[in-house]
Design a protein around this motif. Sequence first.
Motif, short mmCIF file in Angstrom:
data_model
loop_
_atom_site.label_atom_id
_atom_site.label_comp_id
_atom_site.label_asym_id
_atom_site.label_seq_id
_atom_site.Cartn_x
_atom_site.Cartn_y
_atom_site.Cartn_z
N THR A 208 12.07 17.95 2.28
CA THR A 208 12.71 18.23 1.00
C THR A 208 11.87 17.71 -0.15
O THR A 208 10.96 16.89 0.04
CB THR A 208 14.09 17.56 0.93
N ASP A 209 12.18 18.15 -1.36
CA ASP A 209 11.49 17.64 -2.53
C ASP A 209 11.74 16.14 -2.70
O ASP A 209 10.85 15.39 -3.11
CB ASP A 209 11.93 18.38 -3.79
N GLY A 210 12.96 15.70 -2.38
CA GLY A 210 13.26 14.27 -2.47
C GLY A 210 12.40 13.46 -1.52
O GLY A 210 11.92 12.37 -1.87
N TRP A 211 12.20 13.98 -0.32
CA TRP A 211 11.35 13.27 0.63
C TRP A 211 9.92 13.23 0.14
O TRP A 211 9.23 12.21 0.28
CB TRP A 211 11.40 13.92 2.01
N ARG A 212 9.43 14.33 -0.43
CA ARG A 212 8.06 14.36 -0.95
C ARG A 212 7.86 13.28 -2.02
O ARG A 212 6.79 12.68 -2.11
CB ARG A 212 7.74 15.74 -1.50
N GLN A 213 8.88 13.05 -2.82
CA GLN A 213 8.78 11.99 -3.83
C GLN A 213 8.68 10.62 -3.16
O GLN A 213 7.92 9.76 -3.61
CB GLN A 213 9.99 12.06 -4.75
N GLN A 214 9.45 10.41 -2.09
CA GLN A 214 9.32 9.16 -1.33
C GLN A 214 7.91 9.00 -0.78
O GLN A 214 7.32 7.91 -0.83
CB GLN A 214 10.33 9.13 -0.17
N TYR A 215 7.39 10.07 -0.23
CA TYR A 215 6.05 10.04 0.36
C TYR A 215 5.01 9.66 -0.69
O TYR A 215 4.17 8.78 -0.47
CB TYR A 215 5.77 11.41 0.98
N ALA A 216 5.05 10.32 -1.85
CA ALA A 216 4.09 10.02 -2.90
C ALA A 216 4.22 8.57 -3.37
O ALA A 216 3.21 7.88 -3.59
CB ALA A 216 4.29 10.98 -4.07
N ALA A 217 5.44 8.07 -3.50
CA ALA A 217 5.65 6.69 -3.93
C ALA A 217 5.14 5.71 -2.88
O ALA A 217 4.48 4.71 -3.20
CB ALA A 217 7.13 6.44 -4.20
N ALA A 218 5.42 5.99 -1.60
CA ALA A 218 4.97 5.10 -0.53
C ALA A 218 3.45 5.05 -0.46
O ALA A 218 2.86 3.98 -0.27
CB ALA A 218 5.55 5.56 0.81
N MET A 219 2.81 6.19 -0.65
CA MET A 219 1.35 6.23 -0.59
C MET A 219 0.75 5.40 -1.73
O MET A 219 -0.20 4.62 -1.52
CB MET A 219 0.86 7.68 -0.67
N ALA A 220 1.28 5.53 -2.92
CA ALA A 220 0.76 4.79 -4.07
C ALA A 220 0.92 3.28 -3.89
O ALA A 220 0.00 2.50 -4.16
CB ALA A 220 1.45 5.25 -5.34
N GLY B 129 9.96 6.45 11.81
CA GLY B 129 9.60 7.85 12.01
C GLY B 129 8.36 8.30 11.27
O GLY B 129 8.29 9.42 10.77
N HIS B 130 7.30 7.46 11.26
CA HIS B 130 6.12 7.72 10.42
C HIS B 130 4.99 8.45 11.12
O HIS B 130 3.91 8.62 10.55
CB HIS B 130 5.61 6.39 9.85
N GLY B 131 5.21 8.90 12.35
CA GLY B 131 4.19 9.68 13.04
C GLY B 131 2.85 8.96 13.07
O GLY B 131 2.75 7.78 13.41
N GLY B 132 1.78 9.69 12.69
CA GLY B 132 0.44 9.11 12.69
C GLY B 132 0.06 8.44 11.38
O GLY B 132 -1.13 8.16 11.17
N ALA B 133 1.04 8.19 10.51
CA ALA B 133 0.75 7.59 9.20
C ALA B 133 1.38 6.21 9.02
O ALA B 133 1.54 5.76 7.89
CB ALA B 133 1.23 8.52 8.08
N GLY B 134 1.71 5.55 10.12
CA GLY B 134 2.41 4.28 10.02
C GLY B 134 1.63 3.19 9.31
O GLY B 134 2.16 2.52 8.42
N ILE B 135 0.38 2.98 9.71
CA ILE B 135 -0.41 1.94 9.05
C ILE B 135 -0.61 2.31 7.58
O ILE B 135 -0.41 1.50 6.68
CB ILE B 135 -1.79 1.77 9.75
N THR B 136 -0.95 3.56 7.32
CA THR B 136 -1.24 4.01 5.96
C THR B 136 -0.06 3.80 5.02
O THR B 136 -0.22 3.29 3.91
CB THR B 136 -1.62 5.50 5.97
N LEU B 137 1.13 4.18 5.44
CA LEU B 137 2.30 4.15 4.55
C LEU B 137 3.11 2.88 4.67
O LEU B 137 4.15 2.72 3.99
CB LEU B 137 3.20 5.35 4.87
N SER B 138 2.66 1.93 5.47
CA SER B 138 3.49 0.77 5.82
C SER B 138 4.03 0.01 4.62
O SER B 138 5.25 -0.16 4.47
CB SER B 138 2.70 -0.16 6.74
#
Length: 369
Positions: free
Chosen positions: A167-179, A84-93
């Motif tokens: 949610t805030d929990g999801w935002r934390q996942q997003y930040a971790a995945a990006m890093a 379910g990564h929308g247009g960010a699949g390659i970036t967050l893979s």
Amino acid sequence: MADVDARPVALDRRTFLAASGATFVAGCASTPRVRTPDMQCLPRIDASPDRVVRTVAGLRPYRDSGFVVSSQMLDDSLLVHNYGHGGAGITLSWGSSELAVNLGSIVDRGAAAVIGAGVMGLTTARLLQERGQQVTLYTDKLPEETTSWVSGGQIHPASHYRGGAVTDGWRQQYAAAMAISWKRFLALDPSTYGIRWHDTYQQSRRAPPEWMRPYYPGFTMVEGPQNPFPLPHMQRYRTMYVEVPRFLTHSKADVLQAGGRIKVRRFETLADVAALGEQLVFNCTGLGARELLGDTQLQPMRGQLAILQPDPRIDYAYSLSVGYMFPRPDGIILGGTFERGEERAVTTTGAIASILASHRQLNGESCAA
């Protein structure tokens, strides 16, 4: 951009471009600039129809509430979701897949199954192998048949959630995945995996939030004669671009070389998944999770691209009100569309013509004229 604060935000350039392109295209055509000695000039692309080598369309697996990395018990198996990564699949893979693999490492369940052979499936498989697990990758579409294959490949998250729905929990996942992803792409051999750096011009009034600044190397506001485009609110930074077919081809080869197996198979229900011999299963089915899991939040967002002949003069990229452009060795990627709810991954004559016309309007106003 969405809600700019210290938390992860949606950098939804494609939605913005699709909504506002016509207004600014008209503006460019009516406000040519006279070149001055200190004006920054860039070689312009030729977006003529006869330069198009192919057109492609893909269905982004989009959820307002963002991608899913979670786990559940399925009879005697542990099922880990990564979709379910929308247009960010390659970036967050790499990052999203590492979060998923971490969930699967809670217990030792021997061999693992990965369902799906797009970028999430391949990166999940490689990370499992690096931890010493035997992997079988099940898929009804080989990598070259997936949405990932036709992605543009800018390492920059876009079009993958709605700010008020997460949610805030999801935002934390997003930040971790990006890093994690950023670090992994930096470590890959660029010539093998098709990774290149380009100066990128982005049209926005807002600077990136602090947590995103590491992913905008060299960020600066570009004003006055240093702005090479007849458009306001220009920013410049550097980022990575991936020649996605090369990246997926080598990732698939890595999986096979490490002893992985690929089996062509379609899963209709969770009962089919539960019947697998492996008791650790990763769901990387993208849009397929809508039917497999009954995830009604998932919806397709069709993106159409026109790819021009390669041009070695073009060593920059842009995301502007008129569209976005990424140079790759296999062609110059021109976008694009963000078509909510379209179920067919096909290009349309009108959309491709509109993309080309938008870029021609911009490039007709070269400061070198």
